[in-house]
Design a protein around this motif. Structure first.
Motif, PDB file in Angstrom:
ATOM      1  N   ALA A  38       6.640   4.981   2.502  1.00 44.08           N
ATOM      2  CA  ALA A  38       5.323   4.253   3.375  1.00 44.08           C
ATOM      3  C   ALA A  38       4.015   5.047   3.539  1.00 44.08           C
ATOM      4  O   ALA A  38       3.025   4.518   3.364  1.00 44.08           O
ATOM      5  N   ALA A  39       4.135   6.330   3.770  1.00 47.13           N
ATOM      6  CA  ALA A  39       2.800   6.967   3.630  1.00 47.13           C
ATOM      7  C   ALA A  39       1.935   7.074   2.560  1.00 47.13           C
ATOM      8  O   ALA A  39       0.796   6.961   2.340  1.00 47.13           O
ATOM      9  N   LEU A  40       2.751   7.241   1.212  1.00 50.36           N
ATOM     10  CA  LEU A  40       2.192   7.137   0.040  1.00 50.36           C
ATOM     11  C   LEU A  40       1.524   5.901  -0.095  1.00 50.36           C
ATOM     12  O   LEU A  40       0.523   5.631  -0.793  1.00 50.36           O
ATOM     13  N   LEU A  41       2.276   4.615  -0.027  1.00 47.09           N
ATOM     14  CA  LEU A  41       1.680   3.411  -0.203  1.00 47.09           C
ATOM     15  C   LEU A  41       0.618   2.952   0.788  1.00 47.09           C
ATOM     16  O   LEU A  41      -0.208   2.221   0.259  1.00 47.09           O
ATOM     17  N   THR A  42       0.394   3.860   1.758  1.00 45.58           N
ATOM     18  CA  THR A  42      -0.573   3.026   2.825  1.00 45.58           C
ATOM     19  C   THR A  42      -1.653   4.668   2.840  1.00 45.58           C
ATOM     20  O   THR A  42      -2.596   4.040   3.669  1.00 45.58           O
ATOM     21  N   GLY A  43      -1.605   5.455   2.359  1.00 44.03           N
ATOM     22  CA  GLY A  43      -2.382   6.615   2.413  1.00 44.03           C
ATOM     23  C   GLY A  43      -3.271   6.810   1.208  1.00 44.03           C
ATOM     24  O   GLY A  43      -3.697   6.049   0.565  1.00 44.03           O
ATOM     25  N   GLU A  44      -4.194   7.913   1.283  1.00 42.09           N
ATOM     26  CA  GLU A  44      -5.210   7.948   0.533  1.00 42.09           C
ATOM     27  C   GLU A  44      -4.720   8.095  -1.143  1.00 42.09           C
ATOM     28  O   GLU A  44      -5.556   7.646  -1.917  1.00 42.09           O
ATOM     29  N   ASP A  45      -3.700   8.490  -1.282  1.00 41.90           N
ATOM     30  CA  ASP A  45      -3.039   8.402  -2.675  1.00 41.90           C
ATOM     31  C   ASP A  45      -2.509   7.204  -2.930  1.00 41.90           C
ATOM     32  O   ASP A  45      -2.267   6.926  -4.536  1.00 41.90           O
ATOM     33  N   ALA A  46      -2.593   6.073  -2.393  1.00 43.18           N
ATOM     34  CA  ALA A  46      -2.071   4.795  -2.984  1.00 43.18           C
ATOM     35  C   ALA A  46      -2.825   4.087  -3.919  1.00 43.18           C
ATOM     36  O   ALA A  46      -2.389   3.806  -4.790  1.00 43.18           O
TER      37      ALA A  46
ATOM     38  N   GLY B 145      20.519   3.265  -4.479  1.00 45.99           N
ATOM     39  CA  GLY B 145      20.108   2.242  -4.230  1.00 45.99           C
ATOM     40  C   GLY B 145      18.586   2.202  -3.625  1.00 45.99           C
ATOM     41  O   GLY B 145      17.829   1.380  -3.894  1.00 45.99           O
ATOM     42  N   LEU B 146      18.145   3.114  -2.700  1.00 50.45           N
ATOM     43  CA  LEU B 146      16.949   3.406  -2.528  1.00 50.45           C
ATOM     44  C   LEU B 146      16.160   3.581  -3.617  1.00 50.45           C
ATOM     45  O   LEU B 146      14.928   3.006  -3.593  1.00 50.45           O
ATOM     46  N   ARG B 147      16.620   4.475  -4.409  1.00 48.70           N
ATOM     47  CA  ARG B 147      15.595   4.644  -5.732  1.00 48.70           C
ATOM     48  C   ARG B 147      15.224   3.478  -6.252  1.00 48.70           C
ATOM     49  O   ARG B 147      14.130   3.261  -6.660  1.00 48.70           O
ATOM     50  N   ARG B 148      16.276   2.350  -6.513  1.00 47.01           N
ATOM     51  CA  ARG B 148      16.027   1.361  -7.168  1.00 47.01           C
ATOM     52  C   ARG B 148      14.867   0.385  -6.175  1.00 47.01           C
ATOM     53  O   ARG B 148      13.862  -0.141  -6.901  1.00 47.01           O
ATOM     54  N   HIS B 149      14.859   0.549  -4.966  1.00 48.37           N
ATOM     55  CA  HIS B 149      13.954  -0.220  -4.050  1.00 48.37           C
ATOM     56  C   HIS B 149      12.751   0.565  -4.188  1.00 48.37           C
ATOM     57  O   HIS B 149      11.577  -0.070  -4.251  1.00 48.37           O
ATOM     58  N   LEU B 150      12.923   1.892  -4.346  1.00 48.05           N
ATOM     59  CA  LEU B 150      11.254   2.546  -4.417  1.00 48.05           C
ATOM     60  C   LEU B 150      10.659   2.279  -5.674  1.00 48.05           C
ATOM     61  O   LEU B 150       9.462   2.029  -5.676  1.00 48.05           O
ATOM     62  N   ARG B 151      11.539   2.301  -6.738  1.00 41.94           N
ATOM     63  CA  ARG B 151      10.835   1.978  -8.256  1.00 41.94           C
ATOM     64  C   ARG B 151      10.395   0.562  -8.049  1.00 41.94           C
ATOM     65  O   ARG B 151       9.239   0.171  -8.620  1.00 41.94           O
ATOM     66  N   GLU B 152      10.869  -0.645  -7.243  1.00 43.88           N
ATOM     67  CA  GLU B 152      10.325  -1.888  -7.287  1.00 43.88           C
ATOM     68  C   GLU B 152       9.029  -1.684  -6.316  1.00 43.88           C
ATOM     69  O   GLU B 152       7.933  -2.299  -6.783  1.00 43.88           O
ATOM     70  N   VAL B 153       8.754  -1.089  -5.289  1.00 40.37           N
ATOM     71  CA  VAL B 153       7.657  -1.205  -4.445  1.00 40.37           C
ATOM     72  C   VAL B 153       6.577  -0.431  -4.967  1.00 40.37           C
ATOM     73  O   VAL B 153       5.493  -0.881  -4.848  1.00 40.37           O
ATOM     74  N   PHE B 154       6.685   0.770  -5.825  1.00 38.27           N
ATOM     75  CA  PHE B 154       5.938   1.624  -6.835  1.00 38.27           C
ATOM     76  C   PHE B 154       5.361   0.688  -7.892  1.00 38.27           C
ATOM     77  O   PHE B 154       4.163   0.331  -8.095  1.00 38.27           O
ATOM     78  N   ALA B 155       6.415   0.003  -8.460  1.00 47.08           N
ATOM     79  CA  ALA B 155       5.800  -1.090  -9.298  1.00 47.08           C
ATOM     80  C   ALA B 155       5.125  -2.331  -9.026  1.00 47.08           C
ATOM     81  O   ALA B 155       3.730  -2.395  -9.505  1.00 47.08           O
TER      82      ALA B 155
ATOM     83  N   ALA C 219       3.129  -1.987  -6.331  1.00 45.90           N
ATOM     84  CA  ALA C 219       1.867  -1.470  -5.987  1.00 45.90           C
ATOM     85  C   ALA C 219       0.920  -1.232  -7.091  1.00 45.90           C
ATOM     86  O   ALA C 219      -0.201  -1.505  -7.177  1.00 45.90           O
ATOM     87  N   VAL C 220       1.523  -0.635  -8.321  1.00 43.18           N
ATOM     88  CA  VAL C 220       0.674  -0.373  -9.542  1.00 43.18           C
ATOM     89  C   VAL C 220       0.364  -1.778 -10.007  1.00 43.18           C
ATOM     90  O   VAL C 220      -0.781  -1.851 -10.687  1.00 43.18           O
ATOM     91  N   GLU C 221       1.153  -2.679 -10.246  1.00 42.57           N
ATOM     92  CA  GLU C 221       0.728  -3.996 -10.644  1.00 42.57           C
ATOM     93  C   GLU C 221       0.073  -4.826  -9.878  1.00 42.57           C
ATOM     94  O   GLU C 221      -0.063  -5.990 -10.170  1.00 42.57           O
ATOM     95  N   ASP C 222      -0.117  -4.567  -8.494  1.00 41.49           N
ATOM     96  CA  ASP C 222      -0.839  -5.235  -7.548  1.00 41.49           C
ATOM     97  C   ASP C 222      -0.244  -6.684  -7.422  1.00 41.49           C
ATOM     98  O   ASP C 222      -0.931  -7.737  -7.449  1.00 41.49           O
ATOM     99  N   ARG C 223       1.024  -6.707  -6.843  1.00 42.45           N
ATOM    100  CA  ARG C 223       1.990  -7.889  -6.967  1.00 42.45           C
ATOM    101  C   ARG C 223       2.615  -7.651  -5.881  1.00 42.45           C
ATOM    102  O   ARG C 223       2.793  -6.497  -4.982  1.00 42.45           O
ATOM    103  N   ALA C 224       3.181  -8.720  -5.370  1.00 47.04           N
ATOM    104  CA  ALA C 224       4.268  -8.773  -4.355  1.00 47.04           C
ATOM    105  C   ALA C 224       5.671  -7.957  -4.894  1.00 47.04           C
ATOM    106  O   ALA C 224       5.999  -8.437  -5.650  1.00 47.04           O
ATOM    107  N   PRO C 225       6.411  -7.257  -3.864  1.00 49.93           N
ATOM    108  CA  PRO C 225       7.355  -6.677  -4.411  1.00 49.93           C
ATOM    109  C   PRO C 225       8.730  -7.689  -4.278  1.00 49.93           C
ATOM    110  O   PRO C 225       8.414  -8.537  -3.621  1.00 49.93           O
ATOM    111  N   GLU C 226       9.747  -7.604  -5.156  1.00 43.55           N
ATOM    112  CA  GLU C 226      10.774  -8.187  -4.945  1.00 43.55           C
ATOM    113  C   GLU C 226      11.475  -8.397  -3.541  1.00 43.55           C
ATOM    114  O   GLU C 226      11.217  -7.508  -2.953  1.00 43.55           O
TER     115      GLU C 226
END
Length: 194
Positions: free
Chosen positions: A139-147, A68-78, A80-87
Motif C-alpha cells: 500500500a505504501a509503494l502504490l501510494t508513495g513517491e515510488d509509485a 495467495g498474497l503474492r498472486r494478489h500483489l502481482r495483480e495490483v502491481f501489474a 498499476a504498471v498498466e494503468d488499469r483497474a485491478p482484477e
C-alpha cells in the motif's frame, strides 16, 4: 523449477512486497524460479526478510496463504504498471491481510528495556503479522513517491517488477538487459546477412 540465482530487482531491498511479488519468476526456455515452492522454502523466505523468527516452521496452509498474497500483489502491481483497474478481489485481499493484525503497539515492560512499545502477536499469528506487513508495504509503494517508478521488466519472458532507478531503465537486471541487447544484435546481424 530452476535453482538459478537471480539478482534482486531494484526496489526489492526496500519494498518487501516487491520482493514477494518477484519470488516467482519465469525464465527463458520455460524454466521458472519459485522461492516459495514448499513450506520450508516459504519459511526461509520469511526468515530471510525478517518477517518471522528463525525458529518458525510453516505448514502448507501458511505457505498457500503467502503464495495467495503474492498472486494478489502481482495483480495490483501489474494494474498499476498498466494503468488499469485491478482484477476483482486483489485489493480486498491486501486489505483483508491488513485488518488481521492490530496496528496499535502495546506498552511493554522488561528489565532490560524498561518501558517500550511493540506490536504484540502470539506465535500462532506470525503469518498474519507477516502478511499484514507485506500488504502495508505494498500500500505504501502504490501510494508513495515510488509509485510512478514501479515498472515491469521489458525483457521477453521475464515477469518481474522493479522500481526504476532512472527514467530510461526498462529491465529488472543487467542480465535481462544484456539478453535483450544480444537478441537485437543477433537479429540485426541475421537481417544484414540475408
Amino acid at each position: 523449477m530452476s535453482n538459478i540465482p537471480l539478482p534482486p530487482a531494484p526496489g526489492s531491498d526496500t519494498h518487501v512486497s516487491l520482493a514477494l511479488a518477484d519470488s516467482v519468476v519465469s525464465l527463458p526456455g520455460g524454466q521458472s524460479v519459485d522461492e516459495l515452492a514448499d513450506p520450508a522454502a516459504a519459511t526461509s523466505w520469511l526468515v530471510d526478510h525478517d518477517l518471522v523468527p528463525a525458529e518458525t516452521v510453516l505448514l502448507e496452509y501458511c505457505q498457500q496463504r503467502l503464495t495467495g498474497l503474492r498472486r494478489h500483489l502481482r495483480e495490483v502491481f501489474a494494474a498499476a504498471v498498466e494503468d488499469r483497474a485491478p482484477e476483482s478481489g486483489a485489493v480486498d485481499a491486501l486489505n483483508s491481510a491488513l485488518r488481521q493484525v492490530p496496528s496499535a503497539e502495546m506498552l511493554e515492560y522488561t528489565p532490560e528495556l524498561g518501558f517500550h512499545r511493540e506490536t504484540a502477536h502470539p506465535l500462532t499469528q506470525l503469518v498474519e503479522h507477516a502478511l499484514a506487513r507485506i500488504s502495508d508495504d505494498a500500500a505504501a509503494l502504490l501510494t508513495g513517491e515510488d509509485a510512478r517508478l514501479l515498472d515491469a521488466c521489458q525483457a521477453p519472458s521475464c515477469d518481474r517488477f522493479f522500481v526504476r532507478t532512472h527514467a530510461r531503465r526498462r529491465w529488472c537486471s543487467t542480465r535481462c538487459g544484456d539478453r535483450v541487447r544480444a537478441a537485437r544484435a543477433y537479429e540485426k546481424k541475421r537481417v544484414s546477412a540475408s
